[in-house]
Write an enzyme that holds these catalytic residues in place. Structure first.
Site, PDB file in Angstrom:
ATOM      1  CG  HIS A  56      40.612  31.667   3.312  1.00 26.98           C
ATOM      2  ND1 HIS A  56      41.870  32.167   3.023  1.00 26.98           N
ATOM      3  CD2 HIS A  56      39.739  32.674   3.015  1.00 26.98           C
ATOM      4  CE1 HIS A  56      41.761  33.412   2.589  1.00 26.98           C
ATOM      5  NE2 HIS A  56      40.472  33.751   2.559  1.00 26.98           N
ATOM      6  CG  HIS A  58      37.117  34.095   1.186  1.00 28.98           C
ATOM      7  ND1 HIS A  58      37.555  34.988   2.142  1.00 28.98           N
ATOM      8  CD2 HIS A  58      35.861  33.725   1.567  1.00 28.98           C
ATOM      9  CE1 HIS A  58      36.617  35.147   3.068  1.00 28.98           C
ATOM     10  NE2 HIS A  58      35.583  34.389   2.741  1.00 28.98           N
ATOM     11  CG  ASP A  60      40.358  36.734  -2.479  1.00 22.36           C
ATOM     12  OD1 ASP A  60      39.510  36.075  -1.850  1.00 22.36           O
ATOM     13  OD2 ASP A  60      41.163  37.512  -1.918  1.00 22.36           O
ATOM     14  CG  HIS A  61      42.572  33.402  -0.716  1.00 20.57           C
ATOM     15  ND1 HIS A  61      43.729  33.789  -0.092  1.00 20.57           N
ATOM     16  CD2 HIS A  61      41.719  34.454  -0.607  1.00 20.57           C
ATOM     17  CE1 HIS A  61      43.591  35.018   0.376  1.00 20.57           C
ATOM     18  NE2 HIS A  61      42.373  35.445   0.071  1.00 20.57           N
ATOM     19  CG  HIS A 114      39.371  35.868   6.666  1.00 19.74           C
ATOM     20  ND1 HIS A 114      38.977  37.165   6.449  1.00 19.74           N
ATOM     21  CD2 HIS A 114      39.503  35.316   5.429  1.00 19.74           C
ATOM     22  CE1 HIS A 114      38.865  37.387   5.136  1.00 19.74           C
ATOM     23  NE2 HIS A 114      39.176  36.273   4.503  1.00 19.74           N
ATOM     24  CG  ASP A 133      42.631  36.836   3.050  1.00 26.36           C
ATOM     25  OD1 ASP A 133      43.741  37.054   2.540  1.00 26.36           O
ATOM     26  OD2 ASP A 133      41.559  36.881   2.416  1.00 26.36           O
ATOM     27  CG  HIS A 171      44.538  40.480   0.283  1.00 24.40           C
ATOM     28  ND1 HIS A 171      43.839  40.714  -0.875  1.00 24.40           N
ATOM     29  CD2 HIS A 171      43.983  39.369   0.832  1.00 24.40           C
ATOM     30  CE1 HIS A 171      42.900  39.797  -1.021  1.00 24.40           C
ATOM     31  NE2 HIS A 171      42.960  38.961   0.006  1.00 24.40           N
TER      32      HIS A 171
HETATM   33 FE    FE Z   1      41.581  37.300   0.311  1.00 24.72          FE
HETATM   34 ZN    ZN Z   2      39.650  35.829   2.362  1.00 20.83          ZN
END
Ligand code: FE
Ligand code: ZN
Length: 242
Positions: A56, A58, A60-61, A114, A133, A171
């Protein structure tokens, strides 16, 4: 036909997964939050990154996408529905598509909730699912862009994978999820037992991911929710749980 899967812990609690197929020499990175530790790990192992698989949009990905692509010339695959929010994307994919690492095919699963276009990658020959996530050990992703109905469908879809499937979450949230799971299902002895292992592992500084579909079926209050309404209640309770 061995696939190696290496965990790279980055930022405060993210896991980037480096997947290597010895037969073809191909290496895939799943959800690179950052580039440097990923490039360093690949280099140390003598592996050349051929592709990135994003679950996805985001940051942090996807934060490492551009730098890894510049360094390696790899191809970036990710959710078609989020292409506008992942400008580095080369190949837009969705459920029904397959992506490959050497002779191994990963099935793309749509798991929106998400984020609106979240996807997962199921690699049956490696007994592995990369779920970003959407599914966590004893937890699920927050509903930022979707509904509890969608997340309930996602949980059913993932629950249908073979129990022995290893689940590579993005995570390390297990301990916090487990504290809530104990409250959500106070009668569930499997959660109590699992939390003892999780607490001990975390005290030693060890990771608790990957998990497995079988373990989640036994201990995950979101995968175990019997209706979308129950999942919604549990998600809301977890969101404010301390
Ligand atoms: Fe994440
Ligand atoms: Zn995420």
């Amino acid at each position: 036909m061995t696939i190696d899967i290496v965990r790279i812990p980055v930022l405060s609690d993210n896991y980037v997964w480096l997947v290597h197929d010895a037969a073809s020499g191909e290496t895939v990175v799943v959800d690179p939050a950052v580039a440097d530790p990923v490039l360093a790990e690949a280099k140390a192992r003598g592996w050349t990154i051929s592709a990135i698989w994003n679950t996805h949009w985001h940051p942090d990905h996807t934060g490492g996408n551009a730098e890894i692509k510049a360094a390696t010339g790899c191809t970036i695959f990710g959710p078609a529905a989020e292409a506008e929010r992942i400008p580095t994307l080369d190949q837009k994919i969705a459920e029904g598509d397959c992506v490959h690492i050497g002779g191994h095919a990963a099935q793309v699963l749509d798991v929106p909730a998400h984020t609106a276009g979240h996807i997962a990658y199921y690699l049956p020959t490696a007994n592995a699912a990369f779920v970003g996530d959407t599914l966590f050990a004893m937890g699920c992703g927050r509903l930022f862009e979707g509904t509890a109905d969608q997340m309930f469908t996602n949980m059913q879809k993932l629950a249908a994978l073979p129990g022995e499937t290893r689940v590579y979450c993005a995570h390390e949230y297990t301990q916090s999820n487990g504290r809530y799971a104990l409250v959500a299902e106070p009668e569930n002895k499997a959660i109590v037992e699992r939390m003892a292992h999780v607490d001990a592992a975390r005290a030693r500084g060890e990771a608790t991911v990957p998990t497995s579909i079988a373990d989640e079926l036994a201990t995950n209050p979101f995968m175990r929710a019997t209706s979308a309404a129950q999942l919604a209640d549990r998600r809301a309770a977890k969101d404010s749980f301390k």
